[in-house]
Structures are given as structure tokens and as C-alpha cells.
Write a protein that holds these residues in place. Structure first.
Motif, PDB file in Angstrom:
ATOM      1  N   ILE A  39      44.159  71.485  47.276  1.00  0.00           N
ATOM      2  CA  ILE A  39      43.153  71.253  46.239  1.00  0.00           C
ATOM      3  C   ILE A  39      42.472  69.911  46.477  1.00  0.00           C
ATOM      4  O   ILE A  39      41.245  69.804  46.370  1.00  0.00           O
ATOM      5  N   ILE A  40      43.242  68.895  46.823  1.00  0.00           N
ATOM      6  CA  ILE A  40      42.664  67.585  47.114  1.00  0.00           C
ATOM      7  C   ILE A  40      41.732  67.684  48.323  1.00  0.00           C
ATOM      8  O   ILE A  40      40.640  67.105  48.324  1.00  0.00           O
ATOM      9  N   ALA A  41      42.156  68.422  49.338  1.00  0.00           N
ATOM     10  CA  ALA A  41      41.314  68.584  50.531  1.00  0.00           C
ATOM     11  C   ALA A  41      40.000  69.286  50.186  1.00  0.00           C
ATOM     12  O   ALA A  41      38.937  68.884  50.663  1.00  0.00           O
ATOM     13  N   ALA A  42      40.056  70.311  49.353  1.00  0.00           N
ATOM     14  CA  ALA A  42      38.840  71.042  48.978  1.00  0.00           C
ATOM     15  C   ALA A  42      37.939  70.190  48.092  1.00  0.00           C
ATOM     16  O   ALA A  42      36.721  70.168  48.267  1.00  0.00           O
ATOM     17  N   CYS A  43      38.528  69.481  47.132  1.00  0.00           N
ATOM     18  CA  CYS A  43      37.728  68.678  46.201  1.00  0.00           C
ATOM     19  C   CYS A  43      37.083  67.474  46.875  1.00  0.00           C
ATOM     20  O   CYS A  43      36.038  67.005  46.438  1.00  0.00           O
ATOM     21  N   SER A  44      37.680  66.970  47.927  1.00  0.00           N
ATOM     22  CA  SER A  44      37.129  65.791  48.589  1.00  0.00           C
ATOM     23  C   SER A  44      36.329  66.132  49.846  1.00  0.00           C
ATOM     24  O   SER A  44      35.830  65.236  50.513  1.00  0.00           O
ATOM     25  N   ASN A  45      36.178  67.416  50.155  1.00  0.00           N
ATOM     26  CA  ASN A  45      35.444  67.842  51.342  1.00  0.00           C
ATOM     27  C   ASN A  45      33.939  67.760  51.081  1.00  0.00           C
ATOM     28  O   ASN A  45      33.421  68.444  50.209  1.00  0.00           O
ATOM     29  N   PRO A  46      33.215  66.948  51.844  1.00  0.00           N
ATOM     30  CA  PRO A  46      31.765  66.810  51.612  1.00  0.00           C
ATOM     31  C   PRO A  46      30.967  68.052  52.002  1.00  0.00           C
ATOM     32  O   PRO A  46      29.818  68.197  51.600  1.00  0.00           O
ATOM     33  N   ASP A  47      31.564  68.977  52.760  1.00  0.00           N
ATOM     34  CA  ASP A  47      30.852  70.194  53.150  1.00  0.00           C
ATOM     35  C   ASP A  47      30.576  71.107  51.960  1.00  0.00           C
ATOM     36  O   ASP A  47      29.682  71.949  52.020  1.00  0.00           O
ATOM     37  N   TYR A  48      31.345  70.973  50.896  1.00  0.00           N
ATOM     38  CA  TYR A  48      31.191  71.842  49.728  1.00  0.00           C
ATOM     39  C   TYR A  48      30.329  71.221  48.638  1.00  0.00           C
ATOM     40  O   TYR A  48      30.239  71.750  47.548  1.00  0.00           O
ATOM     41  N   LYS A  49      29.708  70.101  48.892  1.00  0.00           N
ATOM     42  CA  LYS A  49      28.983  69.380  47.839  1.00  0.00           C
ATOM     43  C   LYS A  49      27.544  69.861  47.661  1.00  0.00           C
ATOM     44  O   LYS A  49      26.835  69.367  46.809  1.00  0.00           O
ATOM     45  N   GLU A  50      27.092  70.809  48.478  1.00  0.00           N
ATOM     46  CA  GLU A  50      25.712  71.258  48.380  1.00  0.00           C
ATOM     47  C   GLU A  50      25.440  71.990  47.064  1.00  0.00           C
ATOM     48  O   GLU A  50      24.477  71.704  46.381  1.00  0.00           O
ATOM     49  N   SER A  51      26.270  72.943  46.743  1.00  0.00           N
ATOM     50  CA  SER A  51      26.109  73.673  45.478  1.00  0.00           C
ATOM     51  C   SER A  51      27.480  74.106  44.978  1.00  0.00           C
ATOM     52  O   SER A  51      28.425  74.259  45.754  1.00  0.00           O
ATOM     53  N   MET A  52      27.550  74.328  43.686  1.00  0.00           N
ATOM     54  CA  MET A  52      28.827  74.737  43.094  1.00  0.00           C
ATOM     55  C   MET A  52      29.192  76.150  43.531  1.00  0.00           C
ATOM     56  O   MET A  52      30.364  76.452  43.738  1.00  0.00           O
ATOM     57  N   GLU A  53      28.200  77.011  43.695  1.00  0.00           N
ATOM     58  CA  GLU A  53      28.467  78.378  44.153  1.00  0.00           C
ATOM     59  C   GLU A  53      29.084  78.362  45.556  1.00  0.00           C
ATOM     60  O   GLU A  53      29.975  79.150  45.862  1.00  0.00           O
ATOM     61  N   ASP A  54      28.599  77.448  46.387  1.00  0.00           N
ATOM     62  CA  ASP A  54      29.136  77.282  47.726  1.00  0.00           C
ATOM     63  C   ASP A  54      30.602  76.856  47.669  1.00  0.00           C
ATOM     64  O   ASP A  54      31.441  77.388  48.392  1.00  0.00           O
ATOM     65  N   PHE A  55      30.909  75.909  46.793  1.00  0.00           N
ATOM     66  CA  PHE A  55      32.289  75.439  46.619  1.00  0.00           C
ATOM     67  C   PHE A  55      33.201  76.577  46.178  1.00  0.00           C
ATOM     68  O   PHE A  55      34.278  76.778  46.721  1.00  0.00           O
ATOM     69  N   VAL A  56      32.752  77.347  45.178  1.00  0.00           N
ATOM     70  CA  VAL A  56      33.583  78.427  44.631  1.00  0.00           C
ATOM     71  C   VAL A  56      33.805  79.529  45.658  1.00  0.00           C
ATOM     72  O   VAL A  56      34.931  80.010  45.816  1.00  0.00           O
ATOM     73  N   THR A  57      32.757  79.929  46.372  1.00  0.00           N
ATOM     74  CA  THR A  57      32.919  81.030  47.328  1.00  0.00           C
ATOM     75  C   THR A  57      33.741  80.626  48.548  1.00  0.00           C
ATOM     76  O   THR A  57      34.524  81.426  49.054  1.00  0.00           O
ATOM     77  N   LYS A  58      33.578  79.400  49.008  1.00  0.00           N
ATOM     78  CA  LYS A  58      34.311  78.981  50.211  1.00  0.00           C
ATOM     79  C   LYS A  58      35.762  78.607  49.939  1.00  0.00           C
ATOM     80  O   LYS A  58      36.610  78.764  50.803  1.00  0.00           O
ATOM     81  N   THR A  59      36.061  78.081  48.744  1.00  0.00           N
ATOM     82  CA  THR A  59      37.427  77.633  48.464  1.00  0.00           C
ATOM     83  C   THR A  59      38.215  78.604  47.597  1.00  0.00           C
ATOM     84  O   THR A  59      39.431  78.636  47.668  1.00  0.00           O
ATOM     85  N   GLY A  60      37.535  79.346  46.747  1.00  0.00           N
ATOM     86  CA  GLY A  60      38.228  80.224  45.817  1.00  0.00           C
ATOM     87  C   GLY A  60      38.706  79.511  44.565  1.00  0.00           C
ATOM     88  O   GLY A  60      39.380  80.103  43.730  1.00  0.00           O
ATOM     89  N   TYR A  61      38.354  78.247  44.427  1.00  0.00           N
ATOM     90  CA  TYR A  61      38.739  77.481  43.238  1.00  0.00           C
ATOM     91  C   TYR A  61      37.692  77.638  42.142  1.00  0.00           C
ATOM     92  O   TYR A  61      36.638  78.228  42.349  1.00  0.00           O
ATOM     93  N   HIS A  62      37.988  77.094  40.986  1.00  0.00           N
ATOM     94  CA  HIS A  62      37.108  77.208  39.825  1.00  0.00           C
ATOM     95  C   HIS A  62      35.923  76.248  39.929  1.00  0.00           C
ATOM     96  O   HIS A  62      36.038  75.163  40.500  1.00  0.00           O
ATOM     97  N   ALA A  63      34.829  76.656  39.312  1.00  0.00           N
ATOM     98  CA  ALA A  63      33.656  75.780  39.242  1.00  0.00           C
ATOM     99  C   ALA A  63      33.930  74.651  38.250  1.00  0.00           C
ATOM    100  O   ALA A  63      34.679  74.815  37.292  1.00  0.00           O
ATOM    101  N   TYR A  64      33.330  73.508  38.498  1.00  0.00           N
ATOM    102  CA  TYR A  64      33.461  72.356  37.616  1.00  0.00           C
ATOM    103  C   TYR A  64      32.117  71.665  37.525  1.00  0.00           C
ATOM    104  O   TYR A  64      31.206  71.948  38.308  1.00  0.00           O
ATOM    105  N   GLU A  65      31.968  70.779  36.567  1.00  0.00           N
ATOM    106  CA  GLU A  65      30.711  70.064  36.379  1.00  0.00           C
ATOM    107  C   GLU A  65      30.842  68.655  36.954  1.00  0.00           C
ATOM    108  O   GLU A  65      31.500  67.798  36.361  1.00  0.00           O
TER     109      GLU A  65
END
Length: 89
Positions: A39-65
Motif C-alpha cells: 500500500i505504501i509503494a502504491a500510494c507513493s508511486n508517482p506513476d499513479y498520480k495522473e488521475s484517480m481512475e488510473d490509480f484505482v485501475t492499476k492498483t486495485g485500491y480505493h479512490a481517495y481525495e
């Protein structure tokens, strides 16, 4: 406010409290640390910072604000969100 000298009893309590806190920190990290590493690796990965949908689809974690943490504490907001939503499920 005037500070007095620290007695040996106060120093003993302070050392005991510090030691107990360090031991508790070590034990908690040995139990929960491996569970939070991905979870720490996913939350701190700059590759997922483009959009929240990108973060959710690539990691499988919940969306956050991210704006809740004013972009400064974004990783902390992500971690807390994942933890609380996993507890709920």
C-alpha cells in the motif's frame, strides 16, 4: 516557569517509558509492516498520480481525495483511506 533538576526517579520513568515505546513500535511494525508495504509503494508511486481512475485501475485500491492533504500529505491521506476502507469491508 522554572525547571528543577531531574531526579533519578524521573529519569528512570522517562527511560522506561521510552524503552516501552520503542519496543511497541518495533512489535507493531513487525506485525503490520508487511501488510502495509504494498500500500505504501502504491500510494507513493508517482506513476499513479495522473488521475484517480488510473490509480484505482492499476492498483486495485480505493479512490481517495488528494486535496484533503493539501497535496503535502497525499501519501498519508492515501494510506489512511485504504486502511479505513479495508476495515469497513
Amino acid at each position: 516557569m522554572k525547571f528543577s533538576e531531574i531526579s533519578s526517579r524521573q529519569a528512570g520513568f522517562a527511560l522506561t517509558s521510552f524503552s516501552l515505546g520503542a519496543w511497541a513500535f518495533y512489535k507493531i511494525n513487525s506485525i503490520s509492516g508487511p501488510a502495509f508495504e504494498p500500500i505504501i509503494a502504491a500510494c507513493s508511486n508517482p506513476d499513479y498520480k495522473e488521475s484517480m481512475e488510473d490509480f484505482v485501475t492499476k492498483t486495485g485500491y480505493h479512490a481517495y481525495e488528494p486535496l484533503v492533504g493539501l497535496k503535502i500529505f497525499e501519501v498519508l491521506v492515501c494510506l489512511i483511506t485504504q486502511f479505513l476502507l479495508e476495515l469497513r469491508d
